[in-house]
Design a protein around this motif. Sequence first.
Motif, PDB file in Angstrom:
ATOM      1  N   LEU A  16       0.823  -1.208   0.000  1.00 33.95           N
ATOM      2  CA  LEU A  16       0.000   0.000   0.000  1.00 33.95           C
ATOM      3  C   LEU A  16       0.860   1.262   0.000  1.00 33.95           C
ATOM      4  O   LEU A  16       0.548   2.234  -0.699  1.00 33.95           O
ATOM      5  CB  LEU A  16      -0.943  -0.006   1.205  1.00 33.95           C
ATOM      6  CG  LEU A  16      -2.011  -1.092   1.181  1.00 33.95           C
ATOM      7  CD1 LEU A  16      -2.740  -1.135   2.511  1.00 33.95           C
ATOM      8  CD2 LEU A  16      -2.968  -0.912   0.026  1.00 33.95           C
ATOM      9  N   LYS A  17       1.950   1.231   0.755  1.00 37.83           N
ATOM     10  CA  LYS A  17       2.869   2.376   0.796  1.00 37.83           C
ATOM     11  C   LYS A  17       3.459   2.628  -0.585  1.00 37.83           C
ATOM     12  O   LYS A  17       3.526   3.768  -1.050  1.00 37.83           O
ATOM     13  CB  LYS A  17       3.964   2.103   1.817  1.00 37.83           C
ATOM     14  CG  LYS A  17       4.967   3.209   1.978  1.00 37.83           C
ATOM     15  CD  LYS A  17       5.951   2.845   3.091  1.00 37.83           C
ATOM     16  CE  LYS A  17       6.998   3.903   3.251  1.00 37.83           C
ATOM     17  NZ  LYS A  17       8.242   3.622   2.573  1.00 37.83           N
ATOM     18  N   ASP A  18       3.859   1.561  -1.266  1.00 37.89           N
ATOM     19  CA  ASP A  18       4.416   1.686  -2.610  1.00 37.89           C
ATOM     20  C   ASP A  18       3.382   2.273  -3.576  1.00 37.89           C
ATOM     21  O   ASP A  18       3.696   3.155  -4.369  1.00 37.89           O
ATOM     22  CB  ASP A  18       4.895   0.319  -3.103  1.00 37.89           C
ATOM     23  CG  ASP A  18       5.393   0.362  -4.534  1.00 37.89           C
ATOM     24  OD1 ASP A  18       6.413   1.038  -4.797  1.00 37.89           O
ATOM     25  OD2 ASP A  18       4.752  -0.279  -5.397  1.00 37.89           O
ATOM     26  N   ARG A  19       2.160   1.784  -3.502  1.00 36.06           N
ATOM     27  CA  ARG A  19       1.104   2.317  -4.372  1.00 36.06           C
ATOM     28  C   ARG A  19       0.857   3.795  -4.092  1.00 36.06           C
ATOM     29  O   ARG A  19       0.663   4.583  -5.016  1.00 36.06           O
ATOM     30  CB  ARG A  19      -0.185   1.520  -4.190  1.00 36.06           C
ATOM     31  CG  ARG A  19      -0.126   0.148  -4.805  1.00 36.06           C
ATOM     32  CD  ARG A  19      -1.424  -0.588  -4.597  1.00 36.06           C
ATOM     33  NE  ARG A  19      -1.358  -1.904  -5.200  1.00 36.06           N
ATOM     34  CZ  ARG A  19      -2.308  -2.811  -5.073  1.00 36.06           C
ATOM     35  NH1 ARG A  19      -3.405  -2.545  -4.374  1.00 36.06           N
ATOM     36  NH2 ARG A  19      -2.175  -3.993  -5.639  1.00 36.06           N
ATOM     37  N   ALA A  20       0.836   4.169  -2.826  1.00 35.11           N
ATOM     38  CA  ALA A  20       0.614   5.570  -2.479  1.00 35.11           C
ATOM     39  C   ALA A  20       1.747   6.440  -3.016  1.00 35.11           C
ATOM     40  O   ALA A  20       1.499   7.522  -3.560  1.00 35.11           O
ATOM     41  CB  ALA A  20       0.496   5.727  -0.965  1.00 35.11           C
ATOM     42  N   ASN A  46       1.299   7.020  -6.522  1.00 36.63           N
ATOM     43  CA  ASN A  46       0.004   7.647  -6.788  1.00 36.63           C
ATOM     44  C   ASN A  46      -0.949   6.714  -7.551  1.00 36.63           C
ATOM     45  O   ASN A  46      -1.666   7.139  -8.448  1.00 36.63           O
ATOM     46  CB  ASN A  46       0.161   8.975  -7.529  1.00 36.63           C
ATOM     47  CG  ASN A  46      -1.056   9.849  -7.387  1.00 36.63           C
ATOM     48  OD1 ASN A  46      -1.775   9.765  -6.398  1.00 36.63           O
ATOM     49  ND2 ASN A  46      -1.301  10.676  -8.386  1.00 36.63           N
ATOM     50  N   VAL A  47      -0.938   5.427  -7.181  1.00 39.58           N
ATOM     51  CA  VAL A  47      -1.868   4.458  -7.785  1.00 39.58           C
ATOM     52  C   VAL A  47      -2.648   3.715  -6.687  1.00 39.58           C
ATOM     53  O   VAL A  47      -3.050   2.572  -6.860  1.00 39.58           O
ATOM     54  CB  VAL A  47      -1.138   3.455  -8.715  1.00 39.58           C
ATOM     55  CG1 VAL A  47      -0.599   4.163  -9.940  1.00 39.58           C
ATOM     56  CG2 VAL A  47      -0.038   2.707  -7.989  1.00 39.58           C
ATOM     57  N   ILE A  48      -2.862   4.394  -5.569  1.00 32.32           N
ATOM     58  CA  ILE A  48      -3.582   3.755  -4.456  1.00 32.32           C
ATOM     59  C   ILE A  48      -5.035   3.487  -4.849  1.00 32.32           C
ATOM     60  O   ILE A  48      -5.619   2.514  -4.423  1.00 32.32           O
ATOM     61  CB  ILE A  48      -3.485   4.599  -3.170  1.00 32.32           C
ATOM     62  CG1 ILE A  48      -3.861   3.767  -1.947  1.00 32.32           C
ATOM     63  CG2 ILE A  48      -4.308   5.857  -3.251  1.00 32.32           C
ATOM     64  CD1 ILE A  48      -2.813   2.843  -1.460  1.00 32.32           C
ATOM     65  N   GLY A  49      -5.604   4.334  -5.696  1.00 28.34           N
ATOM     66  CA  GLY A  49      -6.958   4.112  -6.188  1.00 28.34           C
ATOM     67  C   GLY A  49      -6.911   3.235  -7.424  1.00 28.34           C
ATOM     68  O   GLY A  49      -5.847   2.869  -7.920  1.00 28.34           O
ATOM     69  N   GLY A  50      -8.043   2.896  -7.908  1.00 27.15           N
ATOM     70  CA  GLY A  50      -8.111   2.058  -9.102  1.00 27.15           C
ATOM     71  C   GLY A  50      -8.274   0.606  -8.741  1.00 27.15           C
ATOM     72  O   GLY A  50      -8.634   0.254  -7.635  1.00 27.15           O
ATOM     73  N   SER A  51      -8.012  -0.251  -9.705  1.00 28.02           N
ATOM     74  CA  SER A  51      -8.178  -1.670  -9.454  1.00 28.02           C
ATOM     75  C   SER A  51      -7.053  -2.445 -10.099  1.00 28.02           C
ATOM     76  O   SER A  51      -6.308  -1.933 -10.928  1.00 28.02           O
ATOM     77  CB  SER A  51      -9.530  -2.148 -10.015  1.00 28.02           C
ATOM     78  OG  SER A  51      -9.583  -1.946 -11.402  1.00 28.02           O
ATOM     79  N   GLY A  52      -6.946  -3.701  -9.719  1.00 24.52           N
ATOM     80  CA  GLY A  52      -5.915  -4.572 -10.262  1.00 24.52           C
ATOM     81  C   GLY A  52      -4.780  -4.775  -9.259  1.00 24.52           C
ATOM     82  O   GLY A  52      -4.392  -3.866  -8.550  1.00 24.52           O
TER      83      GLY A  52
END
Length: 104
Positions: free
Chosen positions: A88-92, A95-101
């Motif tokens: 989750l930290k990496d996604r944040a 800037n891809v914390i939202g979305g799907s996949g």
Amino acid sequence: MNFDMTNYQYIVKQFKKPTANQVYLLLGLSGEVGELHSKAAKHIRDETPEDRQALKDELGDVLWFVAMLADIWGFELGEVAERNYLKLKDRAERNVIGGSGDNR
């Protein structure tokens, strides 16, 4: 008593019956998530202190099933939690914390 994720997993393992195999645990987890949904709907509708306690109780039941599945699969719950945090930290940070996949 220290209830970090891994300690919790080992402490509550004592309550797992020997017949609680992977299939039982997966079905039980699904059932508890369904109960959580029902309690959440009631909480949204009524918002009573009892509803909040019921939500906490159901989350605990879900946590127990997750902990037992992690145990069966040879994972420490603390490691599972840490891996999820890092994902989750990496996604944040990207800037891809939202979305799907899974692979975003």
